[in-house]
Design an enzyme around this catalytic site. Structure first.
Site, PDB file in Angstrom:
ATOM      1  N   LYS A   1      25.604  -3.412  -0.950  1.00 16.80           N
ATOM      2  CA  LYS A   1      27.077  -3.341  -0.988  1.00 16.80           C
ATOM      3  C   LYS A   1      27.626  -2.627   0.237  1.00 16.80           C
ATOM      4  O   LYS A   1      28.821  -2.396   0.349  1.00 16.80           O
ATOM      5  CB  LYS A   1      27.523  -2.575  -2.243  1.00 16.80           C
TER       6      LYS A   1
ATOM      7  N   ARG B   1       0.798  -1.228   0.000  1.00 14.51           N
ATOM      8  CA  ARG B   1       0.000   0.000   0.000  1.00 14.51           C
ATOM      9  C   ARG B   1       0.833   1.282   0.000  1.00 14.51           C
ATOM     10  O   ARG B   1       0.591   2.190  -0.782  1.00 14.51           O
ATOM     11  CB  ARG B   1      -0.907   0.068   1.250  1.00 14.51           C
ATOM     12  N   THR B   2       1.786   1.353   0.923  1.00 15.61           N
ATOM     13  CA  THR B   2       2.463   2.642   1.095  1.00 15.61           C
ATOM     14  C   THR B   2       3.234   3.012  -0.172  1.00 15.61           C
ATOM     15  O   THR B   2       3.107   4.123  -0.688  1.00 15.61           O
ATOM     16  CB  THR B   2       3.379   2.610   2.330  1.00 15.61           C
TER      17      THR B   2
ATOM     18  N   HIS C   1       5.208   6.435  11.438  1.00 18.79           N
ATOM     19  CA  HIS C   1       4.686   6.233  10.073  1.00 18.79           C
ATOM     20  C   HIS C   1       3.696   7.382   9.798  1.00 18.79           C
ATOM     21  O   HIS C   1       2.489   7.173   9.755  1.00 18.79           O
ATOM     22  CB  HIS C   1       4.005   4.873  10.000  1.00 18.79           C
TER      23      HIS C   1
ATOM     24  N   ARG D   1      11.231   4.047   3.219  1.00 21.36           N
ATOM     25  CA  ARG D   1      10.899   3.091   4.298  1.00 21.36           C
ATOM     26  C   ARG D   1      12.142   2.283   4.616  1.00 21.36           C
ATOM     27  O   ARG D   1      12.850   1.824   3.709  1.00 21.36           O
ATOM     28  CB  ARG D   1       9.777   2.161   3.866  1.00 21.36           C
TER      29      ARG D   1
END
Ligand code: NCD
Length: 306
Positions: A80, A51-52, A129, A101
Site C-alpha cells: 500500500k 534458507r535465511t 548479508h 530482507r
C-alpha cells in the site's frame, strides 16, 4: 539499540564469541531450549528466501521463542506504499527483534534507525548479508579449524553477490589471508569492497577470470550464483549466467582438504555430481547458519534487556 546491519557492526572478538556460543549450542542444545521463552522474532522478508528465513525461524523456535512472519512485499502494507521506517516502528510494537530482507540497499539500516528493537539485516539488495557470513565463518572454522593462513577463492558474481562482500569484510581481519577473485570482467568486486577493504588493509589478492588455473592453490572455494534479479537487462544475465560451472573433472588438481562453499541457492554453478565429494560443504553451511543465528539472536536480546 544494538542492531547488526553490516558485518562490521560486530568486532572480531564478538564474532569469535558468537562462534563459541554456536559450538556450545551444537553440543548442548537443551541448555538453550528456553533461552528466548516468550520472546518474538519478526521475520520481514520483502524478497524471496528459503534458507535465511527458515533458519531464522528455526533458530528462534529452538531457543523456545515465537515467530511473526511477513513474506513477500505483496502481502504486507508495503504493497500500500508504507515506508520501511513506518513498518519498523509498527513491528516494534509487536516483536522483540526483527530479521529483515529487502531488495533496496540500505533498507535494513533505515529499519534499524526507526525501530525500538534490534534489527538484523538478512540481506539488503546487492549490498550486505552479515548472517550468511556468520554461517560461512562457522563452516570454515569447523572444516579448516582456523581462519588464518588460508587462500580463499571467490568465484562468480562478485559484483552483486552480497554474501561475498560481507565475507571478504570478515575473513580479511584474520592474519595470513590471501584472496583469489575469479569472475568475468563485468562482475568484479565493487570499489567499496576492493578499495576500502582489500587494498586499504594490504590484503594480498589476485583477480582472474580463470577458475581452472586458480583451483589448485585454494583452501576454500566460495562459488556464487549470478544474481539475475540485480541485472539491468536479461541479455547480460543470459550471457554471463553460466560463466562458471564446477564439475568433478575441474577438481582433479584441487587440494585434498579444499572446502567447497556456496551460500545457495545454486542454479548451475556446481554440478550435482560434486555433492558426494567429501569436500562439498554447502549443505553444512545451511545447518551452521541456524546455529549462528541462534547465537546472534541470543546476544542481541540479552543486550537489549540490559
Ligand atoms: C544468498 C542471498 O540471498 O544473498 N542466499 C542466501 O541467503 N543463502 C545468495 C543468493 O541468493 O545467491
Amino acid at each position: 539499540m544494538r542492531s547488526v546491519i553490516d558485518i562490521r557492526d560486530l568486532s572480531t572478538e564478538e564474532i569469535d564469541s558468537l562462534i563459541s556460543v554456536a559450538l556450545d549450542i551444537i553440543d548442548n542444545p537443551d541448555k538453550y531450549a528456553e533461552a528466548c521463552k516468550r520472546k518474538k522474532l519478526a521475520t520481514l522478508f520483502f524478497e524471496p528466501s528459503t534458507r535465511t528465513r527458515l533458519s531464522f525461524e528455526a533458530a528462534m523456535y529452538e531457543l523456545g521463542g515465537n515467530v511473526l512472519s511477513v513474506t513477500g512485499a505483496g502481502t504486507s502494507s508495503a504493497a500500500k506504499g508504507e515506508s520501511v521506517a513506518d513498518t519498523a516502528k509498527t513491528v516494534s510494537c509487536y516483536a522483540d527483534i526483527i530479521a529483515m530482507r529487502h531488495p533496496k540497499e540500505g533498507a535494513a539500516l533505515v529499519a534499524a534507525n526507526n525501530a525500538s528493537i534490534p534489527v538484523i539485516n538478512a540481506g539488503d539488495g546487492g549490498h550486505n548479508h552479515p548472517t550468511q557470513t556468520l554461517a560461512d565463518l562457522l563452516t570454515i572454522h569447523r572444516e579448516k579449524g582456523r581462519f588464518s593462513d588460508l587462500t580463499v577463492g571467490f568465484c562468480g558474481d562478485l559484483k552483486f553477490g552480497r554474501t561475498v562482500h560481507s565475507l571478504i569484510n570478515a575473513i580479511t581481519r584474520y592474519p595470513g589471508i590471501k584472496l583469489v577473485l575469479i569472475s568475468p570482467e563485468e562482475l568484479k568486486v565493487p570499489g567499496y569492497v576492493k578499495n576500502d577493504v582489500i587494498i586499504r588493509n594490504n590484503i594480498p589478492y589476485e583477480e582472474t577470470n580463470d577458475l581452472l588455473s586458480a583451483i589448485p592453490k585454494l583452501d576454500v572455494l566460495y562459488m556464487t550464483r549470478v544474481q539475475r534479479e540485480r541485472f539491468f537487462n536479461e541479455e547480460d544475465y543470459l550471457r554471463l549466467k553460466d560463466s562458471y560451472i564446477l564439475e568433478p573433472s575441474k577438481l582433479t588438481n584441487a587440494k585434498k582438504d579444499l572446502c567447497i562453499m556456496h551460500p545457495l541457492p545454486r542454479v548451475n554453478e556446481i554440478s550435482v555430481s560434486v555433492d558426494d565429494d567429501p569436500r562439498a560443504c554447502y549443505f553444512k553451511q545451511v545447518l551452521n547458519g541456524k546455529y549462528m543465528r541462534m547465537a546472534l539472536i541470543l546476544k542481541l536480546l540479552e543486550e537489549a534487556e540490559k
